[in-house]
Motif scaffolding. Sequence first.
Motif, PDB file in Angstrom:
ATOM      1  N   VAL A   1      64.035  27.427  46.228  1.00  0.00           N
ATOM      2  CA  VAL A   1      64.294  26.096  45.675  1.00  0.00           C
ATOM      3  C   VAL A   1      65.073  26.198  44.370  1.00  0.00           C
ATOM      4  CG1 VAL A   1      63.229  24.035  44.697  1.00  0.00           C
ATOM      5  CG2 VAL A   1      62.340  24.993  46.823  1.00  0.00           C
ATOM      6  N   GLY A   2      64.628  27.058  43.456  1.00  0.00           N
ATOM      7  CA  GLY A   2      65.318  27.203  42.184  1.00  0.00           C
ATOM      8  C   GLY A   2      66.737  27.710  42.350  1.00  0.00           C
ATOM      9  N   VAL A   3      66.909  28.693  43.216  1.00  0.00           N
ATOM     10  CA  VAL A   3      68.249  29.233  43.465  1.00  0.00           C
ATOM     11  C   VAL A   3      69.173  28.151  44.022  1.00  0.00           C
ATOM     12  CG1 VAL A   3      69.559  30.876  44.866  1.00  0.00           C
ATOM     13  CG2 VAL A   3      67.413  31.592  43.782  1.00  0.00           C
ATOM     14  N   GLU A   4      68.670  27.383  44.980  1.00  0.00           N
ATOM     15  CA  GLU A   4      69.522  26.384  45.612  1.00  0.00           C
ATOM     16  C   GLU A   4      69.846  25.229  44.666  1.00  0.00           C
ATOM     17  OE1 GLU A   4      67.960  25.479  49.505  1.00  0.00           O
ATOM     18  OE2 GLU A   4      68.678  27.415  50.276  1.00  0.00           O
ATOM     19  N   TYR A   5      68.904  24.838  43.824  1.00  0.00           N
ATOM     20  CA  TYR A   5      69.209  23.824  42.814  1.00  0.00           C
ATOM     21  C   TYR A   5      70.304  24.318  41.864  1.00  0.00           C
ATOM     22  CZ  TYR A   5      66.182  19.813  43.527  1.00  0.00           C
ATOM     23  OH  TYR A   5      65.629  18.653  44.022  1.00  0.00           O
ATOM     24  N   ALA A   6      70.186  25.560  41.419  1.00  0.00           N
ATOM     25  CA  ALA A   6      71.186  26.106  40.505  1.00  0.00           C
ATOM     26  C   ALA A   6      72.577  26.066  41.132  1.00  0.00           C
ATOM     27  CB  ALA A   6      70.813  27.534  40.125  1.00  0.00           C
ATOM     28  N   GLY A   7      72.675  26.460  42.387  1.00  0.00           N
ATOM     29  CA  GLY A   7      73.969  26.447  43.063  1.00  0.00           C
ATOM     30  C   GLY A   7      74.547  25.057  43.201  1.00  0.00           C
TER      31      GLY A   7
END
Length: 367
Positions: free
Chosen positions: A152-158
Amino acid sequence: MSQKVVIVGAGPGGGSIVARTLSAKLPTAQITLINPLPYAISRPTLPRMTVSDGNNLIETALIPFDKLFTSPNGTFVQGVVESIRADKKGGLVVLTDGQQFAYDVLVLAPGSIWEGPLEFPTDAKAVPAFVDASRAKFKKAQKIVLVGGGAVGVEYAGEIKDIWPGKEVTIVHGDAGIMNSTYSASFRKGLEKGLGARGINLILNDYVDEIPAPGPTTVTTRRGHVIDADLVISARGPRPRTEFIAKSLGADSLDERNQIKVKPTLQLSEHPDIFAVGDAINTVEQKQVMKASAHAALVAGNIVAYLAGKSLKEYKGSSEIIVVTNGKNGGRAYFGILWGITLGDWFARLVKSKTLLVSLSRGSMGY
């Protein structure tokens, strides 16, 4: 008298699949699907939906139930479950508005409780305003901290960097590397490299204990890092939505993490006429839509067998497979077979990053 199957929770990978499958396999049964919202949410779309208004995801990724059932034996009921009254055989599901539904077989697919922009209101009328407010927060903020460096955090950052490459984005994660040790070191390092290439800051082996309100602030991590921020978003893992189950069936129906305890057949030990699927069950595996779909397929078959007095199959688990996006054009995939196969941006873009699997979710629900 026709047999009654009640399904609580309607995620497109769990309860909805059970309902659709049983509608075809048990044409003389009464299938009732209960869900707080009048649609299933394709959850892989939420980081993009709640960050950017440059998409149509609020129209396509909130999928109604009007095409779900393949026979006229299925009924959708919008409501919130208050309690379960389980008898020795069968029982009742009671909603907060007082409606009651008798069952011969019950399926629990309650899903999870998230934080921040992932925890949608249960009032459908409030959802558009909720999404608009989330988008406005991301648009206004210049320094964004994401608490949690799982998928979730990785995808939000992207997603943030896709729209606003100049914004400062920091991920604080409690492990030594992005994601967790289920996945190979090469996969995790590859994700970190992709994030670094976009200017995303990583603070590992550290925690943010409290999420402040939006607005200029400083975040002090448990290890003493001080981060300037005007938006702090929880991207931490969810909690099982199982409080009503403990109250109804007893605390011993849950494990120490409040997950539903299930037998290998995905039945509850003390209630053979109650099955459970999805994120909220205590199978030892990563919590993913793909896993919920496998649970749903097994449970649908086992319900048919159970009602016919036949033997049931056991859930054997499956290989860990994940595709994590880094915006619309990047990401990384992991296949937990052989030595652990890792594929990069081209594969993530091909299978998920551009479309977020919306057509697959819609197809599973009859669209």
